[in-house]
Write an enzyme that holds these catalytic residues in place. Structure first.
Site, mmCIF file in Angstrom:
data_model
loop_
_atom_site.group_PDB
_atom_site.id
_atom_site.type_symbol
_atom_site.label_atom_id
_atom_site.label_comp_id
_atom_site.label_asym_id
_atom_site.label_seq_id
_atom_site.Cartn_x
_atom_site.Cartn_y
_atom_site.Cartn_z
ATOM 1 C CG ASP A 34 -2.234 0.846 1.033
ATOM 2 O OD1 ASP A 34 -2.013 1.824 0.432
ATOM 3 O OD2 ASP A 34 -3.207 0.323 1.634
ATOM 4 C CB THR A 75 -6.680 2.258 -0.452
ATOM 5 O OG1 THR A 75 -5.439 2.958 0.145
ATOM 6 C CG2 THR A 75 -6.423 0.748 0.078
ATOM 7 C CG ASN A 96 -10.211 4.749 0.350
ATOM 8 O OD1 ASN A 96 -10.035 3.603 -0.389
ATOM 9 N ND2 ASN A 96 -9.236 5.361 0.625
ATOM 10 N NE ARG A 159 -8.975 1.598 2.235
ATOM 11 C CZ ARG A 159 -9.089 2.189 3.466
ATOM 12 N NH1 ARG A 159 -9.958 1.959 4.324
ATOM 13 N NH2 ARG A 159 -8.061 3.087 3.675
#
Length: 538
Positions: A34, A75, A96, A159
């Site tokens: 990430d 993300t 998100n 997520r």
């Protein structure tokens, strides 16, 4: 004749067993780091060891020019695009969070009131992939093998585990800040497996909080970073300055996310899952592992910090340990691994300004308030803009209807105001992009990120170096290479050694996996096969 028939039928089992079958690796592992900028492969390479990033670079296949082919670069869309082989315009995960016209409220990408937490709190556990509109490569692997293949997702972020694992996953596990445990939801199962209960009972997170985060090497030797004590970084709770060593309070599980311990914990859980679920022993299985701590550290300290450098030096060691584990458990060459990222990150804007590089910040909240003030003068109504999210302006649709306000005129006024603001390069009508005067490349990125009902009516494109966030740390979400240029390394089963500088899109990853595994592409896939890899496999 009878004797010949008996002889012929006696050969049948041998002939059947000799028939060529579909060859697949024992395990497919996707590692998504990430907020990993592509240049981190090389920025810190002089201190990487031989068994982590350098092993993948030297023995695997490197797609040097891999980019997100949509904006905004966040993300949830990043993870979803990697595993579905398509972009937000088709998989529907536009951010998100987003204001959803159909639901009439702002929603989080994974929140699901119809499911219950399993092993964790209500706030952390009521999650599922139900808002994702497309299948993932894991879903297609399950379908292709009549569900003999098993698929799992792991991440500190819900997520980061849920969206990559897909709709038919055997389970997704994520970290609950309120308990320090890995949890799941009733979407997957009714109770945690015994091995997860045992893992949580070891209280690894508590052990990690008991000692400070210090640098691997003397701080003065971190030559790829600015000074440790500077004005561009946030501080942890209880700190007066953002400097090493960083200490953590007992039970402050959120702090796990903002240190290398978060990735260490994720790798520990991944190793345990592979062993306890016996992945790769009966079929081709898949594990989607997202490493979230890099994102939290990046947001807090920015790319030029000692913290970011130390994070990646430690990640290199953690990756090497994980590869050794896979070699031991599955056998080298029996697993297929790719490593990529969901997005990159900008340098801190104030630091860039101090280096005389054009940059700045323009808060979306401030922009929304200023827009409403301006539009009230023009149209005589308050709150005509419900907010600016994901670099998009969302209109107050119910108010527009009740006051009979012309949407086209309102969008034109929104664009005019945005274009008058420092730091904004373009403002585009998302519902009529074809008529906009702007570079075709930007139009394509905006179009690929637009999903009706989940995207705003006007997109705001910032100048290079500009972003919407605070004065410290950094963020991402824009069209620029520092946000969209991501690493993509392939390693293991049937992967040749080499590299390509041909253009590769994030949506090509799942499509290439489908070709390697000889299964159907995800049902909304738009990517292309990376031929430099699959040609060798033939």
């Amino acid at each position: 004749m009878k004797r010949y028939l008996v002889a012929a039928f006696s050969l049948f089992p041998f002939l059947a067993s000799a028939q060529p079958g579909v060859k697949r690796p024992r395990l497919v592992i996707g590692i998504v780091v990430d907020q990993m900028r592509w240049d981190y492969l090389y920025r810190f390479q002089d201190r990487y060891g031989s068994g982590g990033f350098n092993r993948l670079l030297q023995e695997g296949f490197n797609c040097q020019q891999t980019f997100l082919n949509y904006i905004p670069s966040y993300t949830a869309p990043g993870h979803t695009s990697i595993y579905t082989g398509t972009y937000p315009a088709l998989h529907g995960v536009t951010g998100n969070d987003w204001p959803d016209r159909k639901e009439g409220t702002s929603v989080y990408c994974c929140e699901d009131a119809s499911v219950s937490p399993v092993g964790g709190s209500e706030a952390a556990g009521r999650m599922s992939p139900h808002r994702m509109k497309a299948t993932t490569i894991g879903d297609e692997l399950r379908l292709a093998t009549n569900f003999r293949s098993r698929v799992f997702g792991i991440s500190l972020k819900d997520r980061g585990a849920i969206l990559p694992a897909g709709h038919s996953a055997n389970a997704a596990y994520w970290f609950d800040d309120s308990t320090g445990n890995f949890i799941t939801s009733s979407f997957y199962r009714k109770a945690l497996p015994e091995w997860v209960v045992r893992f949580n009972g070891m209280r690894y997170a508590d052990s990690m909080l008991a000692y400070p985060w210090n640098t691997l090497y003397p701080v003065a030797s971190y030559r790829n970073s600015i000074s440790d004590n500077n004005a561009y970084e946030y501080t942890l709770k209880g700190e007066s300055e953002p400097v090493f060593p960083h200490r953590f309070g007992p039970g402050d599980y959120k702090a796990i996310r903002r240190s290398p311990r978060g990735n260490e914990l994720s790798f520990l859980f991944a190793k345990e899952l592979i062993a306890q679920e016996h992945l790769g022993e009966r079929s081709c299985d898949m594990l989607a592992l997202s490493l979230s701590a890099t994102d939290y550290v990046g947001h807090a300290y920015a790319p030029n910090s000692v913290e970011a450098e130390d994070m990646y030096l430690r990640l290199d060691r953690q990756l090497a340990s994980f590869l050794r584990f896979l070699d031991s458990y599955l056998g080298e060459g029996n697993y297929l691994l790719f490593l990529s990222a969901d997005h990159g990150a900008a340098h801190n804007a104030l630091w860039l300004q101090d280096q005389r590089v054009p940059a700045g910040t323009l808060s979306e909240t401030v922009l929304a308030a200023a827009l409403n003030k301006y539009l009230k003068v023009q149209f005589g109504a308050d709150s005509l803009v419900s907010g600016v999210f994901n670099y998009q302006v969302f209109l107050n649709e119910p108010l527009l209807l009740s006051r009979h306000i012309d949407r086209i005129a309102l969008k034109t006024a929104v664009k005019q105001y945005c274009l008058s603001q420092e730091g904004i390069a373009y403002a585009a009508d998302m519902e009529n992009l074809a008529s906009e005067t702007m570079p075709a490349a930007l139009k394509e990125l905006l179009l690929n990120g637009y999903y009706p009902g989940r995207s705003g009516s006007v997109a705001v494109v910032y100048e290079p170096g500009w972003y919407s966030d605070g004065k410290k740390g950094t963020t991402h979400g824009t069209w620029n290479p520092y946000d969209r240029h991501i690493p993509l390394l392939w390693y293991g089963w049937h992967i040749p050694q080499g590299e390509t500088f041909d253009a590769v899109a994030v949506t090509d990853i799942a499509v290439t996996l489908a070709a390697l595994l000889h299964i159907q592409q995800p049902d909304a896939a738009t990517g292309k096969v990376i031929g430099k890899i699959t040609d060798q496999e033939r």
